[in-house]
Structure formats: C-alpha cells, structure tokens
Design an enzyme around this catalytic site. Structure first.
Site, PDB file in Angstrom:
ATOM      1  CB  CYS A  15      -1.299  37.475  19.898  1.00 15.94           C
ATOM      2  SG  CYS A  15      -1.867  37.935  21.423  1.00 15.94           S
ATOM      3  CG  HIS A  47      -1.463  41.988  18.109  1.00 17.11           C
ATOM      4  ND1 HIS A  47      -2.122  41.014  17.271  1.00 17.11           N
ATOM      5  CD2 HIS A  47      -1.577  41.803  19.400  1.00 17.11           C
ATOM      6  CE1 HIS A  47      -2.832  40.559  18.131  1.00 17.11           C
ATOM      7  NE2 HIS A  47      -2.542  40.691  19.349  1.00 17.11           N
ATOM      8  CD  GLU A  75      -1.257  42.076  13.801  1.00 15.24           C
ATOM      9  OE1 GLU A  75      -2.280  41.759  14.690  1.00 15.24           O
ATOM     10  OE2 GLU A  75      -0.176  41.874  14.123  1.00 15.24           O
TER      11      GLU A  75
END
Length: 338
Positions: A80, A168, A170
């Site tokens: 990001c 993202h 994660e």
C-alpha cells in the site's frame, strides 16, 4: 537465522504483517520507518517489507525510508503506502484518482510468470484501503496486475527485484494473501523456514543469560501481559534469587488486582517480590490534572522516584533495570542502576 526486516510507517497492520510472515516460519523484525540499513543490520536479512501508513506520500512531511533501503541489495516489497514510496522515489506519480479503492477488489494478473504469482489464480479478491493511487509508474517498474478499475495493483522492478502490492495481503479478507507473502519471503528472498516460537524462546533465554551474567535484575511489573512475560523469561533464564520484582499499587488498579499479580508471580517461581502500596501518593499528585500526557508524565516520574527509594531498602543498588512496560519513563532511570 534468515530474517525479513519490516519498516513501520505507522500502518495499523504492521504487526500483523510480521505475524503472517512468522507464521510461515520466517523470522521478522520491525524497525522505525527511517532506519538506516547498515551492514550489521543486513546480517541474515534476506528482504525488506515497507508497511502501509495513514499518511499520503504527497503530505508535506510523510514518514520516509533512509536512502540505504533502495541500495541495500536485497528484495523489497512495498505494501500500500510502501508501494507508493517506491513509485515516488523512482520518479513516479501518486494522485487522488476519481475512483478510490476501499474493500474488496478483483485483481487481474497481467504477467502470470512473475514469481510472486506462483500458485495464485487470476481474478482473486484483494483488500484495498487507499485514497491515493499510482498514476505514473516509477522508472524501471511495470504493472503486472491491475484492479478491476484498471488501476495498477501489483508493480515489479525486475532489475532491482522490487515488488509493490497496492492492496493488503496480510489481512484475512485477501485471497491468496498468505501465498503472496510466502512467495516473496521464500521464493523471491530465499529465506529458510527455520523460525518457530520454541527456538525464539531458547534464543531469548540464551541472550538474557549472556547479557545479565551474575548480576541482579530489578523489574518494575504492572502485572499486565508485557511485564509478566518479561518476568517469566527472566525467571526461566536466571536464578530466582537474582530477580527482584517491584509491583507498585497506584490506586488505579482493578479491585484485588495487586493480590492477583503477586499470586501469579509466585506461581512463576519468583522469590523476591516487593509490593508497595503508593495509592495515596499517586492519587494526590494526580488530583486536578486533566491533560492525559501530563498524567502519564506524573505517573512515570513517580514510578522512578519510588523505585529509587525502594532500591535503598532491599540492597539492589547495582541491579540491571527492566522497565517492563512503556508507562515507565526510560529517560529517568534511577541512580545506581547498571
């Protein structure tokens, strides 16, 4: 042991990035955004990850990496905001486009042969959270995947082995997020999956024994997770008689909390527990104070003052000092602490 370094630009999920990579068996360490990547820091480092951030790269003074990040010679993954740093540094442009991307977005892969896409299917659902987007790529980068809105979602610099994900990976909402992180850490960086919690604990215990030697340790302990874990590690690594645990009741505790803290420490094997009821002193100094930062300062200062007073009482003048929790003020370590 192989490791990845994560530079923290203030993103809410920086710790989660580290957790996801460690879950793969690859050790990670998190450092401030502007950390210089020195030769010492590069020992065992196989790659870098630049985290997300609440800032925009177009802000007057956003957090920014040290120039060594771009010349350190290991693969770099931007996530990001981290991706937008790579674009900006290499001459690209980041702008607020009419279509802002938040939430789920389908990703269309342009170059399936890119190693980061190994075992990743085209059309997977990503998780976006950005107002700014890439309008012009940085020099040497190409777009290897786009969002459903036609905006660059994954960029790649083959010469430098730099990658950028505009989404993202994660977070659990991102399909193939774990696979993307594993492809970067293991396939691209070549890190071995040699880390686990048992090994981490053993390495930590060894480091504590080497650092402390035969000296005594004074630990200020609140009874929360941080200080209790520190106490548990110290009690595993060192003889219990070398560990002095100082618990101070500030008058701001929950009912019977101090009794529970002491009981828990006894169960961990502590033999030197020092309890101080200083509730009257804390409450008197906090009387009439409204500013939260001022309260933190008062509490931290009083903790150190009380610690210095207690040192003289139980003969630990040359103890190593362990604050145990960020509420204590490390800028005021007491006299006589090693």
């Amino acid at each position: 042991m192989d490791k990845l370094l994560i530079l923290d630009f203030g993103g809410q999920t920086t710790q989660l990035i580290g957790r996801r990579v460690r879950d793969l068996g690859v050790y990670t360490e998190i450092y401030p955004a502007d950390t210089e990547i020195t030769d010492d820091l590069l020992q065992g480092t196989r790659g870098l990850i630049l985290s997300g951030s609440p800032y925009s790269v177009n802000d007057p003074a956003p957090p920014w990496p040290h120039p060594s990040v771009f010349e350190c010679g290991v693969p770099v993954l931007g996530i990001c905001f981290g991706t937008q740093i790579l674009m900006k540094h290499f001459g690209g442009d980041i702008t607020s486009l009419p279509t802002r991307e938040y939430g789920r977005a389908t990703i269309r892969i342009r170059s399936a042969r890119a190693p980061i896409f190994e075992q990743v299917e085209d059309g997977f659902a990503s998780w976006m959270s950005h107002g700014d987007s890439i309008s012009t790529l940085g020099n040497g980068f190409e777009t290897i995947a786009e969002s459903e809105n036609g905006i660059p979602a994954v960029v790649y610099n083959a010469e430098r082995n730099f990658y950028g994900l505009q989404f993202h990976p994660e977070v659990s909402h991102c399909e193939y997020g774990t696979r993307l992180l594993e492809n970067f850490a293991v396939k691209i960086c070549g890190a071995e999956k040699s880390w686990n919690m048992d090994r981490y604990i053993e390495d930590t215990l060894t480091a504590l024994r080497e650092r402390v030697g035969r000296r005594k340790v004074l630990l200020l302990i609140s009874g929360g997770v941080d200080s209790t874990v520190v106490a548990g590690l110290l009690l595993k690594a060192l003889p219990p008689e070398h560990i002095h645990l100082l618990h101070i009741d500030t008058g701001l505790m929950r009912k019977n909390e101090s009794e529970e803290v002491i009981r828990d420490l006894e169960q961990l094997g502590a033999s030197h527990i020092h309890f101080v009821d200083a509730s009257d002193e804390f409450l008197e100094q906090l009387r009439g104070v409204d500013d939260p930062e001022k309260k933190r300062e008062i509490i931290g200062d009083l903790f150190i003052t009380l610690m210095e007073r207690e040192l003289a009482l139980f003969g630990c003048e040359r103890c190593l000092f362990g604050p145990g929790n960020s509420i204590y003020r490390p800028d005021r370590v007491g006299k006589g602490c090693g």
